[in-house]
Write a protein that holds these residues in place. Structure first.
Motif, short mmCIF file in Angstrom:
data_model
loop_
_atom_site.label_atom_id
_atom_site.label_comp_id
_atom_site.label_asym_id
_atom_site.label_seq_id
_atom_site.Cartn_x
_atom_site.Cartn_y
_atom_site.Cartn_z
N ASN A 1 -32.95 104.18 -38.99
CA ASN A 1 -33.91 103.09 -38.86
C ASN A 1 -33.39 101.91 -39.67
N ARG A 2 -33.86 100.73 -39.34
CA ARG A 2 -33.51 99.55 -40.14
C ARG A 2 -34.05 99.81 -41.54
N ALA A 3 -33.22 99.60 -42.55
CA ALA A 3 -33.59 99.98 -43.92
C ALA A 3 -33.25 98.86 -44.90
N ALA A 4 -34.01 98.82 -45.99
CA ALA A 4 -33.73 97.90 -47.08
C ALA A 4 -32.85 98.64 -48.08
N ILE A 5 -31.69 98.08 -48.38
CA ILE A 5 -30.79 98.70 -49.35
C ILE A 5 -30.56 97.74 -50.51
N ASP A 6 -30.48 98.29 -51.71
CA ASP A 6 -30.23 97.43 -52.87
C ASP A 6 -28.93 97.79 -53.57
N ARG A 7 -28.31 98.93 -53.19
CA ARG A 7 -27.00 99.30 -53.73
C ARG A 7 -26.34 100.33 -52.84
N ILE A 8 -25.03 100.37 -52.94
CA ILE A 8 -24.24 101.38 -52.24
C ILE A 8 -23.33 102.00 -53.29
N GLN A 9 -23.30 103.34 -53.31
CA GLN A 9 -22.42 104.05 -54.23
C GLN A 9 -21.46 104.91 -53.44
N LEU A 10 -20.19 104.89 -53.84
CA LEU A 10 -19.16 105.71 -53.21
C LEU A 10 -18.53 106.62 -54.26
N LEU A 11 -18.36 107.87 -53.89
CA LEU A 11 -17.72 108.84 -54.76
C LEU A 11 -16.39 109.23 -54.10
N SER A 12 -15.29 109.01 -54.83
CA SER A 12 -13.98 109.32 -54.26
C SER A 12 -13.70 110.81 -54.34
N HIS A 13 -12.84 111.26 -53.46
CA HIS A 13 -12.34 112.63 -53.51
C HIS A 13 -11.37 112.72 -54.68
N GLY A 14 -11.14 113.88 -55.21
CA GLY A 14 -10.24 114.04 -56.35
C GLY A 14 -8.78 113.78 -56.03
N LYS A 15 -8.36 113.99 -54.77
CA LYS A 15 -6.95 113.83 -54.40
C LYS A 15 -6.73 112.81 -53.29
N PHE A 16 -7.66 112.69 -52.36
CA PHE A 16 -7.50 111.79 -51.22
C PHE A 16 -8.22 110.48 -51.54
N ILE A 17 -7.52 109.59 -52.24
CA ILE A 17 -8.16 108.41 -52.82
C ILE A 17 -7.66 107.14 -52.15
N PRO A 18 -8.55 106.33 -51.57
CA PRO A 18 -8.10 105.04 -51.03
C PRO A 18 -7.88 104.06 -52.19
N LYS A 19 -7.01 103.07 -51.96
CA LYS A 19 -6.82 102.04 -52.99
C LYS A 19 -8.07 101.20 -53.12
N SER A 20 -8.70 100.91 -51.97
CA SER A 20 -9.94 100.14 -52.00
C SER A 20 -10.75 100.40 -50.74
N VAL A 21 -12.02 100.07 -50.81
CA VAL A 21 -12.94 100.16 -49.67
C VAL A 21 -13.71 98.86 -49.60
N SER A 22 -13.59 98.16 -48.46
CA SER A 22 -14.38 96.96 -48.23
C SER A 22 -15.67 97.38 -47.54
N ILE A 23 -16.78 96.76 -47.92
CA ILE A 23 -18.08 97.12 -47.35
C ILE A 23 -18.71 95.90 -46.71
N GLU A 24 -19.20 96.09 -45.48
CA GLU A 24 -19.91 95.04 -44.76
C GLU A 24 -21.23 95.64 -44.27
N VAL A 25 -22.29 94.84 -44.29
CA VAL A 25 -23.57 95.27 -43.74
C VAL A 25 -23.88 94.44 -42.52
N GLY A 26 -24.56 95.04 -41.54
CA GLY A 26 -24.84 94.35 -40.29
C GLY A 26 -26.24 94.57 -39.81
N ASP A 27 -26.69 93.61 -39.03
CA ASP A 27 -28.03 93.70 -38.45
C ASP A 27 -28.01 92.96 -37.12
N VAL A 28 -28.99 93.23 -36.30
CA VAL A 28 -29.15 92.53 -35.03
C VAL A 28 -30.39 91.66 -35.12
#
Length: 105
Positions: free
Chosen positions: A5-32
């Motif tokens: 459902n359409r939701a109100a968000i105030d934060r996003i948290q990401l937990l990396s894997h111990g071995k499979f680690i990206p250098k960075s993650v870009s985050i975008e939010v979208g709506d219609v």
């Protein structure tokens, strides 16, 4: 990722894997703007909200710390239907034989 459902968000948290680690993650939010009962990804307008960087996992600063938790906080709750995570290049790690940036479950 489409939210149930359409939701109100105030934060996003990401937990990396111990071995499979990206250098960075870009985050975008979208709506219609129209037809919120049947949102269409192709008609969504995305806004970049931030980029999270992760340590290598093999560096002196991160050895023994295991997974890394990173947070992006919004100035206030934003109503969205979609969240896009763009994973950028993996950190080199001898235990990551196939240069993965995440692990499927």
């Amino acid at each position: 990722m489409q939210l149930r459902n359409r939701a109100a968000i105030d934060r996003i948290q990401l937990l990396s894997h111990g071995k499979f680690i990206p250098k960075s993650v870009s985050i975008e939010v979208g709506d219609v703007s129209a037809d919120r009962d049947n949102p269409d990804l192709n008609k969504a307008i995305f806004i970049p909200v931030g980029e999270i960087s992760f340590l290598n996992g093999q560096d002196k600063e991160s050895i023994g710390k295991g997974r890394q938790l990173q947070t992006i906080e919004f100035g206030g709750a934003q109503k969205v239907t979609f969240v896009k995570f763009i994973l950028r290049q993996n950190h080199f790690n001898r235990q990551n034989e196939y240069n993965q940036v995440s692990k499927n479950r």
